[in-house]
Design an enzyme around this catalytic site. Sequence first.
Site, PDB file in Angstrom:
ATOM      1  CB  SER A   2      -8.097  -1.598   4.879  1.00 42.27           C
ATOM      2  OG  SER A   2      -8.504  -2.878   4.460  1.00 42.27           O
TER       3      SER A   2
ATOM      4  CD  GLU B 222      -5.108   0.156   2.928  1.00 43.95           C
ATOM      5  OE1 GLU B 222      -4.796  -0.854   3.596  1.00 43.95           O
ATOM      6  OE2 GLU B 222      -5.787   0.091   1.887  1.00 43.95           O
TER       7      GLU B 222
ATOM      8  NE  ARG C 274      -3.924  -2.183   0.442  1.00 43.64           N
ATOM      9  CZ  ARG C 274      -3.890  -3.483   0.125  1.00 43.64           C
ATOM     10  NH1 ARG C 274      -2.856  -3.990  -0.523  1.00 43.64           N
ATOM     11  NH2 ARG C 274      -4.894  -4.273   0.435  1.00 43.64           N
TER      12      ARG C 274
END
Length: 305
Positions: free
Chosen positions: A227, A297, A174
């Site tokens: 998320s 995130e 990510r």
Amino acid sequence: MSWRSASNLAWLRGLSGIREKEPLASRTSFGIGGPADFFVELGRAETIEKVLDGCRERVIPYHLLGAGTNLLIADAGIEGLVVRVVTREHHVEGTRVRAAAGLKMMRLARIAADANLRGFEFAIGVPGTVGGAVYQNAGCWGKELREVLVEACGYVPGSGSKKWSPADLKLGYRTSALRDGSLKGAFVVEATILLHRGDGEEARTQMAKLTRERNETQPIKTKNCGSVFKNPAGDSAGRLVQAAGLKGMREGAAVISKLHGNFIVNEGGATAADVARLIEGARAEVRRRFNIDLEPEVELVGRWR
Ligand code: EPU
């Protein structure tokens, strides 16, 4: 010095399709966020490049917006110009697929299956655009974009068109040089992925199965940002949030999902401040209980403070 000079404002107001004080909440999957000072939706890469060059010359802050997933926009909105990238072209050339930044990953997953290509089924679980997926090396079910990405074409305002290899992009879990490194502010024009030949029907069956699975484990029909935290090495943020007894914790209309601990759901009318408090509260409790610092995130953008 403020970017709000009379000549800069006149330039912005002269852009085709420009809107002022444009609410952004409805352009995010969270349904949260204040207005953009200026907002424009552009479907041609060349136009986006010109506008970004113009912003750079005039020192006007800009923000590139895709599908508005994985994003928490401040209640006070975003300074300067928000460009929503809605380029949607794609080209299938044998087993290579080139796709413009504004195309949705889920759509591209279906395009690939329809072309009897396999290896991109995971993208059916990625809510954002191709550009957003490059920006943070999006993934699902243990697969990430970098496993299929061959190259991305981009544009660096003031410096021109670029071709980036996956190594140039420094894709990690990510993260990328676009999100966290030397390519911040650059525009992803298109991505080229390499897949393999296979049975499109099998790909569609697998995607349907994966979607059913995701539907059972994630609150995908709600307003959320995907998320909230990255998974810490060897563990799961959702498991940790659950183990800390935080499911159902609420701030205003923002609530930690009872279905999956790594999701925050906007039940309707939640503010960015509500969500930020919930994130900090959950983080503090997980730190206190397990001595693990969860890294968000979701990206916070706009006028925080
Ligand atoms: N778990 C719990 N409680 C919860 C949630 C999960 O105990 O509330 C446990 C599950 O039982 C499982 C483990 O934690 O044993 C992992 O959970 P899950 O399979 O749901 O996957 P995840 O690690 O939470 C990751 C990605 C998701 C992706 C799914 C499916 C991250 C932070 N999350 O979730 O990505 O959809 O795998 O592949 O990497 C996203 O990035 O936005 C995203 C949704």
